[in-house]
Design an enzyme around this catalytic site. Structure first.
Site, PDB file in Angstrom:
ATOM      1  N   ARG A   1       0.848  -1.196   0.000  1.00 55.16           N
ATOM      2  CA  ARG A   1       0.000   0.000   0.000  1.00 55.16           C
ATOM      3  C   ARG A   1       0.887   1.251   0.000  1.00 55.16           C
ATOM      4  O   ARG A   1       0.619   2.225  -0.685  1.00 55.16           O
ATOM      5  CB  ARG A   1      -0.964   0.014   1.197  1.00 55.16           C
ATOM      6  CG  ARG A   1      -1.698   1.355   1.320  1.00 55.16           C
ATOM      7  CD  ARG A   1      -2.992   1.341   2.140  1.00 55.16           C
ATOM      8  NE  ARG A   1      -2.999   0.428   3.256  1.00 55.16           N
ATOM      9  CZ  ARG A   1      -2.339   0.594   4.405  1.00 55.16           C
ATOM     10  NH1 ARG A   1      -1.579   1.665   4.597  1.00 55.16           N
ATOM     11  NH2 ARG A   1      -2.405  -0.308   5.353  1.00 55.16           N
TER      12      ARG A   1
ATOM     13  N   TYR B   1     -16.088  17.117 -15.767  1.00 55.41           N
ATOM     14  CA  TYR B   1     -16.395  15.690 -15.879  1.00 55.41           C
ATOM     15  C   TYR B   1     -17.469  15.350 -14.827  1.00 55.41           C
ATOM     16  O   TYR B   1     -17.343  15.747 -13.661  1.00 55.41           O
ATOM     17  CB  TYR B   1     -15.120  14.883 -15.635  1.00 55.41           C
ATOM     18  CG  TYR B   1     -15.363  13.400 -15.605  1.00 55.41           C
ATOM     19  CD1 TYR B   1     -15.622  12.697 -16.784  1.00 55.41           C
ATOM     20  CD2 TYR B   1     -15.376  12.694 -14.409  1.00 55.41           C
ATOM     21  CE1 TYR B   1     -15.872  11.334 -16.756  1.00 55.41           C
ATOM     22  CE2 TYR B   1     -15.622  11.325 -14.381  1.00 55.41           C
ATOM     23  CZ  TYR B   1     -15.861  10.662 -15.559  1.00 55.41           C
ATOM     24  OH  TYR B   1     -16.116   9.320 -15.542  1.00 55.41           O
TER      25      TYR B   1
ATOM     26  N   ASP C   1      -6.950  19.066 -14.464  1.00 53.30           N
ATOM     27  CA  ASP C   1      -7.280  17.728 -14.970  1.00 53.30           C
ATOM     28  C   ASP C   1      -6.865  17.703 -16.441  1.00 53.30           C
ATOM     29  O   ASP C   1      -7.491  18.326 -17.287  1.00 53.30           O
ATOM     30  CB  ASP C   1      -8.793  17.492 -14.804  1.00 53.30           C
ATOM     31  CG  ASP C   1      -9.238  16.117 -15.300  1.00 53.30           C
ATOM     32  OD1 ASP C   1      -8.521  15.510 -16.116  1.00 53.30           O
ATOM     33  OD2 ASP C   1     -10.324  15.659 -14.878  1.00 53.30           O
TER      34      ASP C   1
ATOM     35  N   LYS D   1      -7.838   6.686 -19.617  1.00 55.88           N
ATOM     36  CA  LYS D   1      -8.132   7.167 -20.972  1.00 55.88           C
ATOM     37  C   LYS D   1      -6.891   7.054 -21.863  1.00 55.88           C
ATOM     38  O   LYS D   1      -6.464   5.955 -22.137  1.00 55.88           O
ATOM     39  CB  LYS D   1      -8.689   8.592 -20.888  1.00 55.88           C
ATOM     40  CG  LYS D   1      -9.746   8.785 -19.766  1.00 55.88           C
ATOM     41  CD  LYS D   1     -11.025   8.014 -20.002  1.00 55.88           C
ATOM     42  CE  LYS D   1     -11.949   7.957 -18.784  1.00 55.88           C
ATOM     43  NZ  LYS D   1     -12.293   9.223 -18.163  1.00 55.88           N
TER      44      LYS D   1
HETATM   45  C1  LIG Z   1     -12.806   9.662 -16.885  1.00 54.76           C
HETATM   46  C2  LIG Z   1     -12.454  10.971 -16.356  1.00 54.76           C
HETATM   47  C3  LIG Z   1     -12.268  11.185 -14.980  1.00 54.76           C
HETATM   48  C4  LIG Z   1     -12.466  10.088 -13.953  1.00 54.76           C
HETATM   49  O1  LIG Z   1     -11.533   9.063 -14.100  1.00 54.76           O
HETATM   50  P1  LIG Z   1     -11.840   7.520 -13.746  1.00 54.76           P
HETATM   51  O2  LIG Z   1     -10.558   6.862 -14.137  1.00 54.76           O
HETATM   52  O3  LIG Z   1     -13.026   7.110 -14.567  1.00 54.76           O
HETATM   53  O4  LIG Z   1     -12.122   7.454 -12.293  1.00 54.76           O
HETATM   54  C5  LIG Z   1     -11.898  12.452 -14.550  1.00 54.76           C
HETATM   55  N1  LIG Z   1     -11.750  13.471 -15.429  1.00 54.76           N
HETATM   56  C6  LIG Z   1     -11.928  13.310 -16.756  1.00 54.76           C
HETATM   57  C7  LIG Z   1     -11.735  14.470 -17.672  1.00 54.76           C
HETATM   58  C8  LIG Z   1     -12.290  12.066 -17.271  1.00 54.76           C
HETATM   59  O5  LIG Z   1     -12.491  11.911 -18.587  1.00 54.76           O
END
Ligand SMILES: *Cc1c(COP(=O)(O)O)cnc(C)c1O
Length: 381
Positions: free
Chosen positions: A46, A98, A170, A195
């Protein structure tokens, strides 16, 4: 080192025990110690795991940062940033955020006394208007989802500086290949590794990157204390995915441009939202802060008819109807009934998410097949 070389090599050494060129999957919870306190840098997975460590170093290098931390999901990474705050602290966040980030802020953290202001950051004066000495964090997403708005990171960084707030960006849609927020003055970069970084639609993971030691110490303390870590197998898959990040992104951008111009010229299309088009509202900022314009694109169909939009997403054959983005395969989505269905119609339409809005995550297939697919689907309307 340049980006492609870093993607393949940064933080990665051949395995010291065997020479294996690929980072081993250290699928272990604990590490044997020679004597009390006498260990090789690892005690419990962890806290630290060798496979995760190497991915964290690689990600930090890609974002021109010093410290990286990987989490069980993108949302878990965001959760870590909010846990750095205290009750009464205020956050200024992008309004077309998001959906999962919005839900985390509104339904979890508002209960703990953290106050969120959601503002349209296309024009950063809007952010400045709600800032006060209580503002401890600016949370920005650029390009945004699904309207592909572009926010001026440098401008936000100077706002954050003036008021001693942290700026977290982000960077999921842009990836470190297109945009490096730390170089533009941000304090933390966040990724949904799920992604583009993973890139193959086979892992859910998140990451935070920073260059500031006091922020990194907090991140690692929370990562270890709250425990939403990324597992070694997933870290291996992402390390493998990242080796082709630059190649995939080049193709995502090329295909994105071809499809943007095709749709832009199509008689049945009303408006195309892609930052590379000169009629995009913040094209000049995108040109300044991004290396290229990416493979995320939205468009509306003339007449703004819900039935037409639903017909279109059903009619495509190469594009798959699905949520998520950033994988090698092209996806199509209908925000009004899928990702943004929970937002009341009035509020959603105000930010541009009308009934005929279609979002594309353009993959790395041959672009002629993608254009032919969209063309035959638009034909039936
Ligand atoms: C998918 C996404 C998230 C969240 O990520 P997860 O891996 O699904 O928890 C946050 N911000 C953006 C812009 C995203 O496309």
């Amino acid at each position: 080192m340049k980006f492609g070389t870093k993607a393949i090599h940064a933080g990665i050494e051949p395995d010291p025990t065997t020479g294996a060129i690929m980072t081993p999957i250290y699928q272990t919870s604990t590490f044997v110690q020679d004597g009390v306190g006498n260990h090789k840098g690892y005690q419990y997975s962890r806290t630290q795991n060798p496979t995760r460590d190497i991915l964290q170093k690689n990600l930090a290098a890609l974002e021109n940062g010093k410290y990286g931390a990987c989490f069980a999901s993108g949302i878990a990474a965001i959760d870590c940033v909010i846990k750095m705050l205290k009750p009464g602290d205020e956050v200024v966040a992008t309004n077309d955020l998001y959906g999962g980030s919005y839900r985390l802020f509104k339904t979890i953290y508002e209960q703990y006394g953290i106050i969120f202001h959601f503002v349209d950051m296309k024009n950063i004066v809007e952010a400045q208007r709600v800032m006060s000495e209580k503002t401890k964090l600016i949370w920005a997403e650029t390009p945004t989802n699904p309207m592909i708005n572009i926010i001026d990171i440098k401008g936000l960084a100077s706002l954050a500086n003036e008021s001693n707030a942290i700026l977290c960006v982000d960077n999921t849609f842009a990836t470190p290949y297109l945009q490096n927020p730390l170089d533009l003055g941000a304090d933390i970069v966040m990724h949904s590794v799920t992604k583009y970084l993973g890139g193959h639609s086979d892992v859910v993971m998140g990451a935070l990157i920073t260059s500031k030691q006091e922020i990194a110490d907090e991140i690692y303390r929370i990562q270890n204390s709250s425990g939403a870590i990324a597992g070694p197998m997933d870290c291996f898959l992402v390390l493998r995915g990242i080796k082709t990040l630059h190649l995939r992104m080049q193709r995502h951008c090329e295909n994105g441009a071809r499809i943007a111009y095709f749709l832009h010229a199509h008689p049945k299309v009303e408006k195309v939202y892609w930052p590379g088009l000169e009629d995009h509202i913040n094209h000049h900022i995108a040109k300044e802060q991004m290396k290229d314009f990416g493979g995320m694109l939205s468009f509306t169909v003339k007449g703004n008819d819900l039935e037409d939009a639903l017909k279109l997403v059903k009619q495509v054959k190469v594009f798959a109807l699905a949520e998520s983005l950033g994988g090698v395969e092209s996806l199509i989505g209908h925000p009004a009934t899928m990702t943004h269905a929970a937002i009341p119609k009035d509020a959603r339409e105000k930010s541009g998410v009308v009934d005929s809005l279609i979002r594309l995550s353009i993959g790395v297939e041959d672009v002629e097949d993608l254009i032919e697919d969209l063309d035959q689907a638009l034909e039936v309307l």
